[in-house]
Design a protein around this motif. Sequence first.
Motif, PDB file in Angstrom:
ATOM      1  N   LYS A   4       0.805  -1.220   0.000  1.00  0.00           N
ATOM      2  CA  LYS A   4       0.000   0.000   0.000  1.00  0.00           C
ATOM      3  C   LYS A   4       0.842   1.276   0.000  1.00  0.00           C
ATOM      4  O   LYS A   4       0.521   2.224  -0.728  1.00  0.00           O
ATOM      5  CB  LYS A   4      -0.960  -0.008   1.187  1.00  0.00           C
ATOM      6  N   PRO A   5       1.935   1.368   0.797  1.00  0.00           N
ATOM      7  CA  PRO A   5       2.741   2.600   0.763  1.00  0.00           C
ATOM      8  C   PRO A   5       3.354   2.877  -0.607  1.00  0.00           C
ATOM      9  O   PRO A   5       3.521   4.036  -0.985  1.00  0.00           O
ATOM     10  CB  PRO A   5       3.824   2.342   1.817  1.00  0.00           C
ATOM     11  N   ALA A   8       0.497   3.961  -3.072  1.00  0.00           N
ATOM     12  CA  ALA A   8      -0.048   5.281  -2.733  1.00  0.00           C
ATOM     13  C   ALA A   8       0.717   6.429  -3.379  1.00  0.00           C
ATOM     14  O   ALA A   8       0.156   7.515  -3.561  1.00  0.00           O
ATOM     15  CB  ALA A   8      -0.060   5.457  -1.208  1.00  0.00           C
ATOM     16  N   ARG A  15      -0.003   2.744 -10.942  1.00  0.00           N
ATOM     17  CA  ARG A  15      -0.567   1.997  -9.815  1.00  0.00           C
ATOM     18  C   ARG A  15      -1.364   0.795 -10.318  1.00  0.00           C
ATOM     19  O   ARG A  15      -1.231  -0.320  -9.809  1.00  0.00           O
ATOM     20  CB  ARG A  15      -1.462   2.905  -8.985  1.00  0.00           C
ATOM     21  N   ASN A  69       5.188  13.018   1.753  1.00  0.00           N
ATOM     22  CA  ASN A  69       3.941  13.604   2.283  1.00  0.00           C
ATOM     23  C   ASN A  69       3.816  15.085   1.947  1.00  0.00           C
ATOM     24  O   ASN A  69       3.401  15.892   2.762  1.00  0.00           O
ATOM     25  CB  ASN A  69       3.845  13.398   3.798  1.00  0.00           C
TER      26      ASN A  69
END
Length: 283
Positions: A4-5, A8, A15, A69
Amino acid sequence: MDMKPVLAILPPKLRESTEGLRTGALEELRLRAGRPPTAVLDGKERILPGCAEAVTSRMLEEIVSAATNRSCYSAEASLREGYVTLPGGHRVGLCGTAALRESRIQSLRELSSVSIRIARQVSCAPPELLRRLDASTLILGPPGSGKTTLLRECVRSLSDGGSRVGLVDERGELAACRLGVPQLDVGAQTDVLTGCGKSEGIYLLLRAMNPQWIAVDEITAPEDIRAMEEASYCGVRFLATAHAFSPDELRRRPLYRRLRELELFQRLLILSPDKHVTMERMA
């Protein structure tokens, strides 16, 4: 393995293609500006299925922004070293134009390549061998044989067995700390020092953490050996790795000959290219 990381931070098209891969075989995603994206599966690099369009510099910048982030400033130190660590220990490696100050890299601009390495916690040593770790041990093997993986496993075994271990994780590959938390299992009683050279790290751990063992990856310089020699006078035992195909090759190299003269290590763990592990006394 939690993908998932990784998923993302990828654009939607990448993806979708990555989700269709056999994740157990996936080792890396490699994205190069002006070229189609590729995946390394079972050691072979091939174009990512369904993604024939070339990667753009803008796409690379977006991936790095997502990996930090949306705050590249907060990840400035690791970006300067050319990587970002994702949750789960996955690593985003970077290439581009280096901006220098006093001959040291300060930042990477105009990104040209991104490599996303998929982290796995792999066991390669028999439990009975790990139970025999009672003296300073040097892990020996050729490039790509799994020395770093075996070192991590030895650290975890000693730590979970009740020993205090200080780990100098110079490149962030052993523990893959993110916000101070190891993303890979290095044991309950391991103190991790990241982003520091081996010799400086050995001295710092010795002063600050009172370790019973100190672990380092890849002994490469005389100052590493000097630091280990001084720490050994305090009763600390060592785990370390060295590049060599055999004990004979190790003995022929001047740097490692000094290790033998000082008798810093009493055991050898020897990794063959097929990842078979044997233990010998250091002769």
